[in-house]
Design a protein around this motif. Structure first.
Motif, mmCIF file in Angstrom:
data_model
loop_
_atom_site.group_PDB
_atom_site.id
_atom_site.type_symbol
_atom_site.label_atom_id
_atom_site.label_comp_id
_atom_site.label_asym_id
_atom_site.label_seq_id
_atom_site.Cartn_x
_atom_site.Cartn_y
_atom_site.Cartn_z
ATOM 1 N N ASN A 1 -10.857 -3.523 8.660
ATOM 2 C CA ASN A 1 -10.741 -4.237 7.265
ATOM 3 C C ASN A 1 -9.160 -4.325 6.992
ATOM 4 O OD1 ASN A 1 -10.375 -1.957 5.674
ATOM 5 N ND2 ASN A 1 -12.593 -1.728 5.959
ATOM 6 N N GLU A 2 -9.229 -5.209 5.811
ATOM 7 C CA GLU A 2 -7.444 -5.522 5.095
ATOM 8 C C GLU A 2 -7.252 -4.389 4.749
ATOM 9 O OE1 GLU A 2 -5.647 -8.381 1.828
ATOM 10 O OE2 GLU A 2 -7.095 -9.167 3.088
ATOM 11 N N ALA A 3 -7.993 -3.345 3.762
ATOM 12 C CA ALA A 3 -7.700 -2.295 3.280
ATOM 13 C C ALA A 3 -7.141 -1.150 4.265
ATOM 14 C CB ALA A 3 -8.920 -1.772 2.605
ATOM 15 N N GLU A 4 -7.915 -0.993 5.333
ATOM 16 C CA GLU A 4 -7.415 -0.146 6.370
ATOM 17 C C GLU A 4 -6.074 -0.423 7.033
ATOM 18 O OE1 GLU A 4 -8.574 0.321 10.856
ATOM 19 O OE2 GLU A 4 -10.278 1.290 9.595
ATOM 20 N N PHE B 1 -2.353 1.379 6.735
ATOM 21 C CA PHE B 1 -1.722 1.580 8.064
ATOM 22 C C PHE B 1 -0.402 1.317 7.772
ATOM 23 C CE2 PHE B 1 0.395 0.359 11.966
ATOM 24 C CZ PHE B 1 0.157 1.350 12.668
ATOM 25 N N TRP B 2 -0.029 0.410 7.257
ATOM 26 C CA TRP B 2 1.549 -0.316 7.008
ATOM 27 C C TRP B 2 2.157 0.264 5.817
ATOM 28 C CZ3 TRP B 2 3.387 -1.923 11.350
ATOM 29 C CH2 TRP B 2 2.628 -2.812 12.212
ATOM 30 N N GLU B 3 1.421 0.950 5.038
ATOM 31 C CA GLU B 3 2.019 1.478 4.128
ATOM 32 C C GLU B 3 2.698 2.808 4.688
ATOM 33 O OE1 GLU B 3 -0.934 2.261 0.901
ATOM 34 O OE2 GLU B 3 -0.756 0.280 -0.066
ATOM 35 N N GLU B 4 2.128 3.319 5.728
ATOM 36 C CA GLU B 4 2.649 4.580 6.290
ATOM 37 C C GLU B 4 3.404 4.581 7.493
ATOM 38 O OE1 GLU B 4 2.047 7.739 4.875
ATOM 39 O OE2 GLU B 4 1.138 6.720 3.012
ATOM 40 N N HIS B 5 3.562 3.312 8.072
ATOM 41 C CA HIS B 5 4.271 3.264 9.329
ATOM 42 C C HIS B 5 5.264 2.098 9.250
ATOM 43 C CE1 HIS B 5 0.400 4.974 10.539
ATOM 44 N NE2 HIS B 5 0.877 5.414 11.634
ATOM 45 N N ASP B 6 6.249 2.444 10.075
ATOM 46 C CA ASP B 6 7.514 1.467 10.107
ATOM 47 C C ASP B 6 7.159 0.330 11.046
ATOM 48 O OD1 ASP B 6 9.827 0.141 10.185
ATOM 49 O OD2 ASP B 6 10.957 2.074 10.728
#
Length: 90
Positions: free
Chosen positions: A12-15, A19-24
């Motif tokens: 889902n969008e929340a997942e 993910f993108w908050e933690e990865h470059d």
């Protein structure tokens, strides 16, 4: 061409957001291949602000806006945008 990781599938969008908050993204996207795009119909985000103006100035702006048959707030935004644009092009 650089080697990039495969972007995972998200439930889902929340997942995906988490993910993108933690990865470059540069590990997953070859930004050297990115193309510039124009989105002319995209409405920019806005934020409400409080702006204090002398009454005489505000009255003058309202008169000018009335001459142009437009809301005075729109005229203020247009003038500010033009001024900022001119300042950046100097």
């Amino acid at each position: 061409m650089s080697k990039t990781k495969t972007t995972p599938k998200f439930k889902n969008e929340a997942e995906e957001r988490a993910f993108w908050e933690e990865h470059d993204s540069s590990e997953y996207v070859d930004w050297t291949q990115a193309l510039s795009v124009a989105m002319p119909n995209l409405k920019p985000s806005t934020k409400t602000i409080s702006l204090r103006l002398p009454e005489g100035l505000l009255n003058s702006i309202k008169i000018e806006a009335n001459k142009r048959d437009m809301p005075y707030q729109s005229l203020i935004k247009a003038w500010l945008a033009d001024d900022v644009k001119q300042s950046r092009n100097v």
